[in-house]
Design an enzyme around this catalytic site. Structure first.
Site, PDB file in Angstrom:
ATOM      1  N   TRP A 103      71.236 -34.390  13.300  1.00 32.72           N
ATOM      2  CA  TRP A 103      71.720 -33.726  12.077  1.00 32.72           C
ATOM      3  C   TRP A 103      73.167 -33.305  12.224  1.00 32.72           C
ATOM      4  O   TRP A 103      73.960 -33.437  11.281  1.00 32.72           O
ATOM      5  CB  TRP A 103      70.808 -32.559  11.695  1.00 32.72           C
ATOM      6  CG  TRP A 103      69.460 -33.074  11.294  1.00 32.72           C
ATOM      7  CD1 TRP A 103      68.303 -32.941  11.995  1.00 32.72           C
ATOM      8  CD2 TRP A 103      69.154 -33.863  10.139  1.00 32.72           C
ATOM      9  NE1 TRP A 103      67.285 -33.592  11.338  1.00 32.72           N
ATOM     10  CE2 TRP A 103      67.775 -34.162  10.208  1.00 32.72           C
ATOM     11  CE3 TRP A 103      69.898 -34.346   9.068  1.00 32.72           C
ATOM     12  CZ2 TRP A 103      67.128 -34.926   9.228  1.00 32.72           C
ATOM     13  CZ3 TRP A 103      69.261 -35.105   8.091  1.00 32.72           C
ATOM     14  CH2 TRP A 103      67.895 -35.391   8.182  1.00 32.72           C
ATOM     15  N   ASP A 173      74.095 -24.828  10.716  1.00 36.07           N
ATOM     16  CA  ASP A 173      72.946 -25.446  10.056  1.00 36.07           C
ATOM     17  C   ASP A 173      71.698 -24.897  10.750  1.00 36.07           C
ATOM     18  O   ASP A 173      71.387 -25.275  11.879  1.00 36.07           O
ATOM     19  CB  ASP A 173      73.024 -26.970  10.200  1.00 36.07           C
ATOM     20  CG  ASP A 173      71.801 -27.671   9.614  1.00 36.07           C
ATOM     21  OD1 ASP A 173      70.888 -26.976   9.109  1.00 36.07           O
ATOM     22  OD2 ASP A 173      71.757 -28.918   9.654  1.00 36.07           O
ATOM     23  N   LYS A 197      61.163 -26.016   5.717  1.00 36.51           N
ATOM     24  CA  LYS A 197      60.624 -25.923   7.071  1.00 36.51           C
ATOM     25  C   LYS A 197      60.065 -24.522   7.301  1.00 36.51           C
ATOM     26  O   LYS A 197      58.867 -24.335   7.425  1.00 36.51           O
ATOM     27  CB  LYS A 197      61.693 -26.278   8.093  1.00 36.51           C
ATOM     28  CG  LYS A 197      62.094 -27.745   7.955  1.00 36.51           C
ATOM     29  CD  LYS A 197      63.449 -28.047   8.488  1.00 36.51           C
ATOM     30  CE  LYS A 197      63.944 -29.384   8.001  1.00 36.51           C
ATOM     31  NZ  LYS A 197      63.049 -30.508   8.300  1.00 36.51           N
TER      32      LYS A 197
HETATM   33  N1  PMP Z   1      69.601 -30.321   9.051  1.00 35.02           N
HETATM   34  C1  PMP Z   1      68.497 -30.192   9.798  1.00 35.02           C
HETATM   35  C2  PMP Z   1      68.584 -29.446  11.096  1.00 35.02           C
HETATM   36  C3  PMP Z   1      67.296 -30.749   9.358  1.00 35.02           C
HETATM   37  O1  PMP Z   1      66.199 -30.654  10.099  1.00 35.02           O
HETATM   38  C4  PMP Z   1      67.259 -31.420   8.106  1.00 35.02           C
HETATM   39  C5  PMP Z   1      65.992 -31.995   7.533  1.00 35.02           C
HETATM   40  N2  PMP Z   1      65.104 -32.530   8.388  1.00 35.02           N
HETATM   41  C6  PMP Z   1      68.438 -31.540   7.379  1.00 35.02           C
HETATM   42  C7  PMP Z   1      69.587 -30.972   7.877  1.00 35.02           C
HETATM   43  C8  PMP Z   1      68.469 -32.260   6.073  1.00 35.02           C
HETATM   44  O2  PMP Z   1      67.839 -31.466   5.116  1.00 35.02           O
HETATM   45  P1  PMP Z   1      67.621 -31.974   3.625  1.00 35.02           P
HETATM   46  O3  PMP Z   1      66.556 -33.013   3.684  1.00 35.02           O
HETATM   47  O4  PMP Z   1      67.201 -30.726   2.900  1.00 35.02           O
HETATM   48  O5  PMP Z   1      68.929 -32.505   3.137  1.00 35.02           O
END
Ligand code: PMP
Length: 363
Positions: A103, A173, A197
């Protein structure tokens, strides 16, 4: 009731009492006669939902007054773009990225489209199995901000404390570990998390920003991409995801009723320890992905000796009501996501299954 233990990384398990409350309210909110799926975002009820959620978050996080809580859409990934658009564009500066997993790498990519993005650390050569030592961080002097991912959901590596970045605003994040423990909020310039989450259903993303950073928003940025559009309109410049916000409010209530974030951290540590003990005891069978010092309390990642055993593990676990254990395709193996709402019972049951599976498969 035929609910299974859902170890999905997100959308993920929610507290049963929250689901029951949502079920009770679904046809008609008491005293209002309208479903939370039908009600206007301009209603007093919904303004109350946002006000209570913000107030609960302020209590849970002991959030100082000079921070704003914004409710946004587009998921955490939209923040990968909005952060550099709002905080980097026009500054002529550099944004530093500490990349410790999939991410963080994606966040860096978007920042590079917007301006000067510098990699302060990249864990890719270690297969994102560990976090940087302070001496490994190559920070830019006077950086516009420093971005990191507190918990990498796919690899299962989690910072135990914030990286030291000097005076640069720290941007985090926290999508997969927000509200899993208390946070020293005054260390943060901006922290964001998608809801699906630890906070609620998909659809809403929380952004908590220190107010002085709102002044960086460039005047020519499109309205819905501007943080100020949300801060100046109480997140009601357009229609927020009403139902998702309502469930997030219920989750914040649940957290307060269950002793807040200190208690949550204790529970999360105890749950994670049950699984990591198995990895340590059976290390020739279950190979943990994360270095022990960087292990996540939210996403426990490990591999088995072969793909065939991994498939069998997933299938046999599912037959016992332990679902969604398959690791992300980029890492393979198994990932057990054990967010706040995963009950201790579920983790104990998974631990027993792991012990039995190892005993049978090893002979
Ligand atoms: N950052 C992290 C740490 C994640 O775990 C996720 C989703 N798995 C995201 C960003 C992306 O999130 P979204 O699907 O809401 O764009």
């Amino acid at each position: 009731m035929d609910r299974v233990y859902n170890f999905s990384p997100g959308p993920a398990v929610l507290p049963l009492s929250v689901l029951k409350q949502a079920q009770a309210d679904l046809l008609s909110l008491p005293g209002i006669g309208i479903s939370p799926l039908e009600i206007s975002h301009r209603s007093d009820w919904f303004e109350g939902v946002l006000a209570e959620t913000t107030s609960n978050l302020r209590k849970l996080l002991q959030l100082p007054d000079n921070y704003s809580v914004l409710y946004m859409q587009g998921g955490a990934r939209l923040q990968f773009s909005m952060i550099p658009m709002n905080l980097l564009r026009g500054t002529g500066g550099t944004a530093d990225y500490i990349v410790t997993g999939t991410w963080g790498a994606k966040a860096l990519e978007e920042a590079g489209r917007e301006g000067q993005a510098h990699v302060a650390y990249n864990g890719k050569s270690h297969n994102y199995s560990r976090l940087p030592q302070p001496s490994e961080l190559q920070l830019s002097p006077g950086a516009a901000y420093v971005h990191f991912t507190s918990n990498e959901t796919i690899q299962g590596v989690q910072f135990q404390q914030e990286p030291e970045v000097g005076d640069a605003p720290l941007v985090c994040d926290a999508s997969s570990d927000f509200l899993c423990r208390p946070l020293p909020m005054s260390k943060y310039g901006l922290i964001y998390a998608c809801a699906q989450k630890n906070l609620g259903p998909a659809g809403v993303t929380l952004v908590i920003i220190r107010n002085d950073l709102l002044e960086r928003t460039p005047a020519d940025l499109h309205s819905m991409l501007r943080y100020t559009e949300y801060s100046e309109n109480n997140s009601l410049a357009n229609t927020p995801p009403v139902f998702a916000c309502y469930v997030v409010m219920l989750v914040t209530r649940w957290l307060l009723e269950h002793g807040g974030l200190t208690k949550m951290e204790e529970r999360n540590r105890a749950k994670a320890a049950l699984l990591y003990q198995v990895l340590d005891e059976y290390e020739d069978f279950y190979q943990g992905h994360a270095d022990p010092a960087c292990r996540s309390t939210m996403n426990v990642t490990f591999r088995l000796p072969s793909d065939e055993l991994t498939k069998r593990f997933v299938k046999e676990a599912a037959a016992q009501g332990l679902r969604e254990l398959k690791g992300h395709r980029s890492v393979g193996g198994i990932r057990a996501s054990i967010y706040n709402a995963m009950p201790l019972d579920g983790v104990e049951k998974l631990r027993e299954f792991m012990l039995e599976f190892a005993a049978v498969a090893k002979v």
